[in-house]
Design an enzyme around this catalytic site. Structure first.
Site, PDB file in Angstrom:
ATOM      1  NE  ARG A  34      80.098 -31.457  88.913  1.00 27.44           N
ATOM      2  CZ  ARG A  34      80.051 -31.802  88.115  1.00 27.44           C
ATOM      3  NH1 ARG A  34      81.172 -31.579  87.121  1.00 27.44           N
ATOM      4  NH2 ARG A  34      78.669 -31.521  87.419  1.00 27.44           N
ATOM      5  CE  LYS A 202      74.820 -28.748  69.625  1.00 27.54           C
ATOM      6  NZ  LYS A 202      75.717 -30.627  70.200  1.00 27.54           N
ATOM      7  N   GLY A 360      75.883 -28.252  85.362  1.00 28.76           N
ATOM      8  CA  GLY A 360      77.658 -27.604  85.408  1.00 28.76           C
ATOM      9  C   GLY A 360      77.464 -26.567  84.752  1.00 28.76           C
ATOM     10  N   GLY A 384      75.148 -33.934  83.300  1.00 26.51           N
ATOM     11  CA  GLY A 384      74.184 -34.665  82.556  1.00 26.51           C
ATOM     12  C   GLY A 384      72.922 -35.836  83.488  1.00 26.51           C
TER      13      GLY A 384
HETATM   14  C1  3PG Z   1      79.664 -33.988  84.380  1.00 27.20           C
HETATM   15  O1  3PG Z   1      80.901 -33.310  84.798  1.00 27.20           O
HETATM   16  O2  3PG Z   1      78.846 -34.176  84.478  1.00 27.20           O
HETATM   17  C2  3PG Z   1      79.898 -35.429  84.959  1.00 27.20           C
HETATM   18  O3  3PG Z   1      81.416 -35.259  86.365  1.00 27.20           O
HETATM   19  C3  3PG Z   1      80.839 -36.455  84.199  1.00 27.20           C
HETATM   20  O4  3PG Z   1      81.251 -36.496  83.745  1.00 27.20           O
HETATM   21  P1  3PG Z   1      81.245 -36.747  81.954  1.00 27.20           P
HETATM   22  O5  3PG Z   1      80.312 -36.033  81.065  1.00 27.20           O
HETATM   23  O6  3PG Z   1      82.741 -37.009  81.554  1.00 27.20           O
HETATM   24  O7  3PG Z   1      80.907 -38.114  82.477  1.00 27.20           O
END
Ligand code: 3PG
Length: 403
Positions: A34, A202, A360, A384
Site C-alpha cells: 500500500r 468466513k 488485503g 473491504g
Molecule cells: C483496510 O485495511 O481495508 C483499509 O485500510 C480500511 O481499514 P478499516 O477496515 O480499519 O477501516
C-alpha cells in the site's frame, strides 16, 4: 488529479488521504504494497511544487493516541521508498502538525500521525467529523485542496475521507482512479469466461459479493475456511473444520440459484486435513465428501484445498478471460497449508486473461509466497473497499467526489 495539477499546485497546500494501513511485525512494516501504491500520486504533486500533507490511518485505535498504532513506521518506510523526503508530525491537528505544516517547503511531504488517534475521525456524529475536517483544512492556509487517494478507505464515511471533501476543493487521486476502472471491468460487461475465486475464512463476509457476482460470473470457485459451510450444505461431514452453521441455508440457496443464472459453483474435491491448527501439524489428504475418514476422524481440521482441487481450479482459471480472486485457499501462513493458495496465484500469473487479486489478505498472501505485483493484471489495495464495490454498494468516499 490532472485537473488539480493543471490548475496549478506550486506552493499550494494539498491534503492527500492515503491508505498506509499496512501490517506491522515487531514495529516494522511487513508488507509495503500500500505504501508503494501511494507514491505515484504524492510524487506527481511533489514534482509540481505542492506542499503535501498526508492523512492516513493504521489499525483501529480507540480514538486516542496509542503507540502501538503509531503511523511512524509507515511514514519511515515511505521516506525510504520514495524519491522525496518525508517528515512526520507527532499529532493529527496539534502543535506538531501546525508547526511542521507552517514550515513545509514547496515540493515537500508531511505525514500526520494516525488520523484515528482523533475520535472525531470515525465519529457517527456529522458535526464532530466536520469539525475535524475543518481543523485539517486549517493546516492548508487559504488555498488548500484535497486529494482522495486512499482507495482502501473509500467505503468509510470518515472525516478525512468524506467530510473533508465538503470543506476543500476535492479531487480523485490516480490510485483511486485506477482501482475504480479495474472494478468497473469486473462488474460492467466483464469479458467472458469470467472466473471468480473466493476464499478466506468466513462465508458471512462474502454473502453480498457472491450474490452480486453470481449474476455475472461463469464460474465461482470456492476455497478457504468458508468452503466447509458449502461442503456441509451438500450434506458432507467436515470434522472440526471452520463451519458457519447459520449460513448453511443461505449457501443452499446460492447453490440452487446459481443453476438458474448460469453460474457454476466449483467446489474442492479433496481437502488437506490436519490434526491441529499448527505449522507442525500432522496432515492427511482426503476426498471432500469423506473428510472424517482421515486418520484424525471427526477431530480433523480442513486447512487447505487438496492438490486435485487446486489443479482443477487452475484449469478453470486458465480458461478465463477475466479472473477475480479474493481470499486465500488455506492457512497459507503455515507452509504445509500454502500449496492451494500458491497454485491459484501461479494460475493467475500464467493466465492470458485479465487477472485481479483483490484485497488485503490475498495481496499479502501472494507477496509472501514470492509473487510480485507485475505477475497479475492488478493487485487491489482495497480489502473491504473492493468487496463493497463488488457488492454493488455506493461508497461514501467515491460518491462525495462525484457530488
Ligand atoms: C483496510 O485495511 O481495508 C483499509 O485500510 C480500511 O481499514 P478499516 O477496515 O480499519 O477501516
Amino acid at each position: 488529479l490532472e485537473e488539480l495539477i493543471s490548475d496549478g499546485v506550486d506552493g499550494r497546500y494539498v491534503l492527500v488521504r492515503s491508505d498506509l494501513n499496512v501490517p506491522l511485525d515487531n514495529g516494522r512494516v511487513a508488507d509495503d504494497g500500500r505504501i508503494r501504491a501511494s507514491i505515484p500520486t504524492i510524487g506527481k504533486l511533489v514534482e509540481h511544487g505542492a506542499k503535501v500533507i498526508i492523512m492516513a490511518h493504521l489499525g483501529r485505535p480507540k480514538g486516542t493516541p496509542d503507540e502501538k498504532y503509531s503511523l511512524q513506521p509507515a511514514a519511515d518506510r515511505l521516506d525510504e521508498l520514495a524519491p522525496f523526503a518525508v517528515e512526520f508530525a507527532a499529532d493529527v491537528v496539534g502543535d506538531s502538525a501546525h508547526e511542521l505544516a507552517a514550515s513545509l517547503a514547496s515540493g515537500s511531504v508531511l505525514v500526520l500521525q494516525n488520523i484515528r488517534f482523533d475520535p472525531r475521525e470515525t465519529s457517527k456524529n456529522d458535526d464532530d467529523r466536520l469539525a475535524l475536517a475543518r481543523e485539517l483544512a486549517g493546516l492548508t492556509g487559504d488555498n488548500g485542496a484535497y486529494v482522495d487517494d486512499a482507495f482502501g478507505a473509500v467505503h468509510r464515511r470518515h472525516a478525512s475521507v468524506y467530510d473533508i471533501a465538503e470543506v476543500l476543493p476535492a479531487y480523485q487521486g490516480d490510485l483511486v482512479h485506477t482501482e475504480v476502472e479495474v472494478l468497473k471491468r469486473l462488474t460492467e460487461n466483464p469479458e467472458q469466461p469470467y472466473v471468480v475465486v473466493l476464499g478466506g475464512s468466513k462465508v458471512s463476509d462474502k454473502l453480498a459479493v457472491i450474490e452480486n457476482l453470481m449474476d455475472r460470473a461463469d464460474y465461482l470457485l470456492v476455497g478457504g475456511g468458508m468452503v466447509f459451510t458449502f461442503l456441509a450444505a451438500q450434506g458432507y461431514k467436515v470434522g472440526a473444520s471452520l463451519l458457519e452453521a447459520d449460513q448453511i441455508e443461505n449457501v443452499k440457496g446460492y447453490l440452487s440459484r446459481a443453476k438458474e443464472v448460469g453460474c457454476e459453483f466449483v467446489l474442492p474435491t479433496d481437502i488437506v486435513v490436519a490434526d491441529k491448527f499448527a505449522a507442525d501439524a500432522d496432515v492427511d489428504v482426503v476426498p471432500a465428501d469423506a473428510m472424517e475418514d482421515s486418520r484424525f476422524g471427526a477431530s480433523g481440521i480442513g486447512l487447505d484445498i487438496g492438490p486435485d482441487s487446486a489443479a482443477a481450479f487452475a484449469e478453470k482459471i486458465g480458461s478465463g478471460k477475466t479472473i477475480f480472486w479474493n481470499g486465500p485457499m488455506g492457512v497459507f501462513e503455515f507452509d504445509a497449508f500454502a500449496d492451494g493458495t500458491r497454485t491459484i496465484a501461479q494460475a493467475l500469473k500464467d493466465s492470458s486473461g485479465f487477472s485481479v487479486v483483490g484485497g488485503g489478505d490475498s495481496a499479502a498472501a501472494v507477496r509472501k509466497l514470492g509473487f510480485s505485483d507485475s505477475d497479475f493484471g492488478h493487485i487491489s489495495t482495497g480489502g473491504g473497499a473492493s468487496l463493497e464495490y463488488l457488492e454493488g454498494k455506493k461508497l461514501p468516499g467515491l460518491t462525495v467526489l462525484d457530488q
